[in-house]
Motif scaffolding. Structure first.
Motif, PDB file in Angstrom:
ATOM      1  N   ALA A 238      16.505  33.749  34.634  1.00  0.00           N
ATOM      2  CA  ALA A 238      15.764  34.597  34.168  1.00  0.00           C
ATOM      3  C   ALA A 238      18.146  35.544  35.073  1.00  0.00           C
ATOM      4  N   VAL A 239      18.230  36.385  34.064  1.00  0.00           N
ATOM      5  CA  VAL A 239      20.307  36.279  34.374  1.00  0.00           C
ATOM      6  C   VAL A 239      20.193  38.042  34.537  1.00  0.00           C
ATOM      7  N   TYR A 240      21.409  38.251  35.830  1.00  0.00           N
ATOM      8  CA  TYR A 240      21.917  39.610  36.516  1.00  0.00           C
ATOM      9  C   TYR A 240      23.668  39.600  35.886  1.00  0.00           C
ATOM     10  N   THR A 241      23.736  40.649  34.988  1.00  0.00           N
ATOM     11  CA  THR A 241      24.847  40.955  35.305  1.00  0.00           C
ATOM     12  C   THR A 241      25.045  42.081  36.102  1.00  0.00           C
ATOM     13  N   TRP A 242      26.333  42.107  37.318  1.00  0.00           N
ATOM     14  CA  TRP A 242      26.022  42.840  38.193  1.00  0.00           C
ATOM     15  C   TRP A 242      27.399  43.305  39.201  1.00  0.00           C
ATOM     16  N   GLU A 282      20.400  47.729  44.885  1.00  0.00           N
ATOM     17  CA  GLU A 282      19.615  47.732  43.930  1.00  0.00           C
ATOM     18  C   GLU A 282      18.776  46.307  43.417  1.00  0.00           C
ATOM     19  N   LEU A 283      20.164  45.572  43.296  1.00  0.00           N
ATOM     20  CA  LEU A 283      19.614  43.934  43.198  1.00  0.00           C
ATOM     21  C   LEU A 283      18.688  43.795  44.212  1.00  0.00           C
ATOM     22  N   ILE A 300      17.940  31.717  38.769  1.00  0.00           N
ATOM     23  CA  ILE A 300      18.323  33.259  38.648  1.00  0.00           C
ATOM     24  C   ILE A 300      19.454  33.038  38.498  1.00  0.00           C
ATOM     25  N   TYR A 301      20.321  33.168  37.141  1.00  0.00           N
ATOM     26  CA  TYR A 301      22.078  33.597  37.751  1.00  0.00           C
ATOM     27  C   TYR A 301      22.098  34.860  38.173  1.00  0.00           C
ATOM     28  N   ILE A 302      23.011  35.681  37.976  1.00  0.00           N
ATOM     29  CA  ILE A 302      24.298  36.209  38.761  1.00  0.00           C
ATOM     30  C   ILE A 302      25.564  36.254  37.882  1.00  0.00           C
ATOM     31  N   VAL A 303      25.758  37.295  37.002  1.00  0.00           N
ATOM     32  CA  VAL A 303      26.883  37.110  36.616  1.00  0.00           C
ATOM     33  C   VAL A 303      28.175  38.379  37.195  1.00  0.00           C
ATOM     34  N   ASN A 360      18.773  44.106  34.250  1.00  0.00           N
ATOM     35  CA  ASN A 360      19.598  45.422  35.055  1.00  0.00           C
ATOM     36  C   ASN A 360      19.575  44.935  36.067  1.00  0.00           C
ATOM     37  N   ASP A 361      20.449  45.313  37.314  1.00  0.00           N
ATOM     38  CA  ASP A 361      19.939  45.664  38.524  1.00  0.00           C
ATOM     39  C   ASP A 361      19.219  46.761  38.676  1.00  0.00           C
ATOM     40  N   ASP A 362      18.740  47.953  37.809  1.00  0.00           N
ATOM     41  CA  ASP A 362      18.064  48.989  38.101  1.00  0.00           C
ATOM     42  C   ASP A 362      16.983  49.030  37.536  1.00  0.00           C
ATOM     43  N   MET A 363      16.586  47.735  37.236  1.00  0.00           N
ATOM     44  CA  MET A 363      15.324  47.119  36.243  1.00  0.00           C
ATOM     45  C   MET A 363      14.362  46.333  37.327  1.00  0.00           C
TER      46      MET A 363
END
Length: 577
Positions: A238-242, A282-283, A300-303, A360-363
């Motif tokens: 999983a990849v997040y952009t934050w 939200e994240l 999990i990768y947080i960009v 996305n952190d709102d998902m």
């Protein structure tokens, strides 16, 4: 009224929530108060009567993930079989969230008389005899019932109930000669060779919910060690952009970039909307939803842009924080405040699996799911078209950034495949393949590199992860459309508090999105209260990804020095393409 509402049929509850026109005439504060009315909070450790699969059961108020509860039920059943001296073997269950063990039909009488007594001292567990629905298999085996061992767990609000769905079924197999016959269908085989000895197999052999990395071994039969072709076995990351828009250093970088930007007047006003950068933890809750409902995620990768959430356990082996510099390298232009640009570089994350989810952190994942909701077992990715359309006019600065990008995507699809795209995509977790992203970056090099170079959303941008990828993969035979149970909630909509109350009550969505905007309809302070109350109620249990004693920042208000005139809702968050 609360018990009546909680146990009322779903249509009646929907009718209650359907009184939204009256709700719109309430004050905003009263509307939020009414949405809280249906919550009944109990202290941890207590027990309460809750509804679980159309039945009332006694549940313990505590924290538990579906995976942990599933394993606890399985281990309790196996331990009971060992203590009773009953031979058993693990069976692949047709229910991906539950488990099953097979025992001889001759042991049914002993289990009926002894198992309840054996578990009598442990009030957590319940026993429920169930009829076998598969009459054909039942006639072959001679057994008409199974016994489910389960414990019911409830969150403090009484709504998040994990119960029978995660139980362990004891199946009574009939021996005929050297064959053991199953009392019902399972995904592997209706019979096994009784003359062969039992063997050991790791957890991931029995299904995909636990993930391919789960190696805890269980006693089983050779027949259940096979891997059917309809199961996802490849790793999924999983990849997040934050971004933390409240970070003073980040805000200073953004301000400097806007001052230096020579083309600010050519951008749509929504390109740098403050709502895109607001941080309300939200994240944290999105990660909880992933850990709780998709435990099969490998990593999990947080960009981020030189930022780390203060509550994040960066030493956790399952999480990696990736700085923009690592994926941009000598491409694009940093610092960037353009999500399109960041998304164009995701395939460059070191160590990222071929198949991954972009979040996305709102998902949020709203209930337990398996990886085949996002990928087919043969590796195809799924996408989820929206009924919303993209007009056929050329892209211009007057278009919202999301619509302009959709039109630019369409131009590339027409050029490469001779087909015209007209539909947007739902703003939902995006299943992606790294190789397809790399192929797009190579085949559309000029357009992708131009997108990476824009520090703010630009009329010539591509929206690769949310739209272009899915059409490209579809046209090249690597993606297919699918359906998902999904809800989108705009926090600026006055009806949202009641809709979220309904979602808490039903928990019937695979995924949902909470979109925040700078609209006038609902003040930002109230939006903050709504989302904070909802997320803390829906996902109350901290995970190992969070540092101990890290408290969520609830009811955050924008500092007065950060205030700006209200802007129109940003459709780039509400209707991704």
């Amino acid at each position: 009224m609360r018990p009546i509402y909680r146990f009322a049929p779903k249509p009646l509850r929907r009718a209650v929530i359907g009184l939204i026109p009256q709700a719109r005439r309430m004050s905003l504060t009263r509307r939020l108060s009414r949405s809280r009315m249906h919550l009944s909070i109990a202290a941890p450790g207590n027990t309460r009567i809750v509804r679980d699969e159309r039945a009332l059961v006694r549940a313990t108020v505590t924290s538990a993930t579906p995976l942990a509860l599933r394993r606890s039920n399985l281990d309790a059943a196996i331990d009971a079989m060992r203590r009773l001296g009953i031979p058993y073997f693990r069976v692949t269950s047709a229910n991906p969230f539950g488990t099953a063990v097979g025992v001889p039909l001759s042991a049914q009488g002993k289990i009926r008389t002894e198992l309840a007594r054996l578990l009598e001292g442990d009030t957590r567990y319940s026993l429920r005899w169930r009829s076998v629905d598969d009459s054909t298999t039942r006639r072959r085996s001679g057994s008409g019932v199974i016994l489910r061992v389960f414990q019911a767990v409830s969150a403090p609000d009484g709504r998040a109930v994990y119960g029978q769905r995660f139980g362990c079924d004891i199946e009574f197999w009939t021996q005929r000669g050297e064959r053991l016959m199953a009392p019902r269908k399972n995904p592997v085989t209706p019979e096994v060779d009784a003359s062969r000895p039992v063997t050991q197999a790791p957890e991931h052999v029995f299904g995909s919910f636990a993930g391919p990395f789960d190696d805890k071994a269980y006693q089983t039969r050779d027949e259940f060690t096979v891997t059917p072709p309809d199961r996802v076995t490849f790793p999924v990351d999983a990849v997040y952009t934050w971004v933390n828009g409240d970070d003073p250093a980040w805000r200073e970088r953004k301000h400097a970039a806007m001052v230096e930007h020579t083309g600010v007047n050519t951008l749509n006003p929504m390109a740098a909307s403050d709502s895109r950068y607001t941080n309300r933890d939200e994240l944290r809750y999105s990660l909880r939803s992933l850990q709780e409902n998709a435990p099969w995620i490998r990593h999990i990768y947080i960009v981020t842009d030189d930022q780390v959430p203060t509550w994040l356990n960066v030493s956790h082996p399952k999480v990696t924080v990736v700085d923009h510099k690592e994926i941009f390298g000598d491409t694009g232009k940093l610092p960037t405040f353009n999500s399109h640009a960041i998304e164009s570089r995701l395939h460059r994350i070191d160590g990222l699996s071929e198949h991954f989810l972009y979040v996305n952190d709102d998902m949020f994942i709203g209930r337990p799911v398996t990886p085949d909701m996002f990928f087919s077992p043969n590796g195809l990715s799924y996408f989820f078209p929206s009924p919303a359309m993209v007009d056929l006019n050329p892209a211009s600065v007057k278009d919202s950034p999301v619509d302009a990008a959709a039109k630019n995507n369409r131009t590339l699809i027409e050029r490469h495949f001779g087909k015209t795209t007209v539909r947007k995509m739902k703003h939902i977790v995006y299943p992606l393949r790294r190789s397809v992203l790399a192929e797009i970056a190579q085949s559309c090099h000029a357009e992708v590199e131009a997108t990476a170079s824009h520090q703010f959303r630009h009329p010539s941008d591509l929206s690769i992860t949310s739209s272009l990828y899915h059409y490209w993969a579809y046209c090249t035979g690597r993606a297919v459309p699918s359906k998902v149970s999904y809800m989108y909630a705009d926090l600026a909509d006055p009806s949202t508090p009641l809709r979220l109350s309904e979602l808490i009550s039903n928990r019937d969505m695979d995924s949902f999105c909470l979109n925040d905007t700078d609209a006038d309809a609902v003040p930002l302070e109230l939006q903050h209260r709504v989302i904070s109350d909802f997320l803390a109620t829906y996902f109350p249990n901290a995970t190992s990804l969070e540092l101990p004693k890290a408290t969520p920042q609830l009811h955050r208000q924008r500092k007065e020095s950060d205030s700006s005139p209200p802007q129109q809702p940003d459709p780039t968050r509400s209707a991704s393409v």
